[in-house]
Design a protein around this motif. Structure first.
Motif, PDB file in Angstrom:
ATOM      1  N   HIS A  47       0.919  -1.031   0.034  1.00 11.63           N
ATOM      2  CA  HIS A  47      -0.082   0.111   0.084  1.00 11.63           C
ATOM      3  C   HIS A  47       1.072   1.417   0.142  1.00 11.63           C
ATOM      4  O   HIS A  47       1.519   1.465   0.805  1.00 11.63           O
ATOM      5  N   HIS A  49       2.141   5.238  -0.477  1.00  5.08           N
ATOM      6  CA  HIS A  49       2.100   6.589  -0.454  1.00  5.08           C
ATOM      7  C   HIS A  49       3.550   7.096  -0.739  1.00  5.08           C
ATOM      8  O   HIS A  49       4.631   6.612  -0.310  1.00  5.08           O
ATOM      9  N   SER A  82      -2.419   4.509  -2.851  1.00  2.00           N
ATOM     10  CA  SER A  82      -3.444   5.130  -1.924  1.00  2.00           C
ATOM     11  C   SER A  82      -4.093   6.306  -2.440  1.00  2.00           C
ATOM     12  O   SER A  82      -3.447   7.229  -3.307  1.00  2.00           O
ATOM     13  N   ARG A 227      -2.513  -5.999   7.592  1.00  2.00           N
ATOM     14  CA  ARG A 227      -1.961  -5.167   7.122  1.00  2.00           C
ATOM     15  C   ARG A 227      -1.032  -4.613   8.190  1.00  2.00           C
ATOM     16  O   ARG A 227      -1.474  -4.268   9.456  1.00  2.00           O
ATOM     17  N   GLU A 231       3.218   2.991   8.255  1.00  3.10           N
ATOM     18  CA  GLU A 231       2.004   4.009   7.944  1.00  3.10           C
ATOM     19  C   GLU A 231       1.450   3.994   9.274  1.00  3.10           C
ATOM     20  O   GLU A 231       0.879   4.981   9.674  1.00  3.10           O
TER      21      GLU A 231
HETATM   22 ZN    ZN Z   1      -2.835   4.750   3.355  1.00  5.03          ZN
END
Ligand code: ZN
Ligand code: KMH
Length: 280
Positions: A47, A49, A82, A227, A231
């Motif tokens: 995931h 960013h 994201s 997950r 983050e």
């Molecule tokens: Zn995120």
């Protein structure tokens, strides 16, 4: 039916500052190294960013495309961008994330207080994200920060149909100040609410900060996936900052193995999520 465990790594996020968390991967090289090492340990989805040259969160289209290409060239991970960005990102930039052509993108199912900020996700914006992903064959991961977000998802699927790939996968993001708490009772409530979604809907869960371990254990015992990553968690244990994303993935893999639900391979993850096979 119990399966192996889908492990997603969320290595960077938009909230932590590099100056305060030096181990945070913020350059493309740092991200690629993290991705390769986490894949080797058992992660199947990343995931993503991204950050700019000053390590600030950005949705720069060129960087996003470069990141997707580089991750595909160096790993078999499912690449999930994201669309949430940072709380300050405008809707147009968040929608444009899809132009970078990821395998998956996140789609947050409602507005919530996010610490002292507001994470805005208007209904029309959610519909735009969902329908554009359908048109482009991008598989969504529906981000559920609160129970009402599952009701919104039921409404979305009822009005606009199943996502690309035909499979519904949600991620419970628990413990954000303003969302549901990162506790076993909250996870059980969210899990039970899945009965109103299409049969076969799968879920993963992540607990922010110190809720990471209770949420991981609760998710595994309820048949859910995991997950983990910087983050969501920057402290490994009391007084011990996280040294790397690999440390968090390794812990998740250990818990999954203890639960006799070992990590899914990237190919198995694609099969579960309805993401087409990797092209390389
Ligand atoms: Zn995120
Ligand atoms: N950074 C948060 C405001 C997502 O990636 O889709 C939103 C977030 C959710 O992290």
């Amino acid at each position: 039916m119990t399966t192996g465990t889908l492990i997603t790594v969320a290595p960077t996020g938009a909230e932590s500052a590099k100056a305060e968390v030096p181990a945070l991967p913020v350059t493309l090289d740092e991200l690629l190294l993290t991705a390769k090492e986490c894949e080797a340990l058992g992660a199947a989805v990343i995931h993503v960013h991204i950050r700019d040259d000053e390590a600030r969160p950005t949705l720069d289209q060129g960087r996003l495309r470069e990141t997707v290409t580089a991750l595909r060239e160096s790993t078999d991970l499912v690449v999930q961008l994201s669309s949430g960005g940072a709380v300050t990102d405008p809707e147009a930039d968040r929608l444009a994330v899809l132009d970078a052509g990821p395998d998956m993108a996140s789609c947050t199912m409602g507005t919530l207080n996010f610490g002292d900020d507001v994470f805005l996700n208007r209904w029309e914006f959610i519909v735009d994200l969902h329908t554009r992903m359908q048109e482009r064959g991008i598989v969504p991961e529906y981000e559920i920060f609160d129970l009402g977000h599952l009701t919104a998802l039921q409404r979305l699927l009822g009005k606009y149909g199943l996502p690309a790939g035909g499979h519904v996968h949600v991620d419970f993001v628990m413990g954000v100040p303003g969302g549901m708490p990162g506790t076993t009772p909250a996870l059980v409530a969210a899990h039970q609410a899945l009965r109103d979604l299409p049969e076969g809907t799968t879920f993963s869960a992540t607990g922010i900060g110190r809720s990471t371990i209770p949420v991981m254990l609760a998710s595994l015992s309820a048949g859910g996936h995991l997950r983990v990553g910087m983050e969501d968690t920057v402290t490994y244990a009391k007084g011990r900052p996280v040294e790397s994303n690999m440390q968090l993935v390794a812990r998740a893999v250990g818990f999954a193995q203890l639960a006799q639900r070992p990590p899914l391979t990237t190919a198995e993850a694609r099969g579960l999520l309805g993401v087409p096979a990797a092209g390389r």
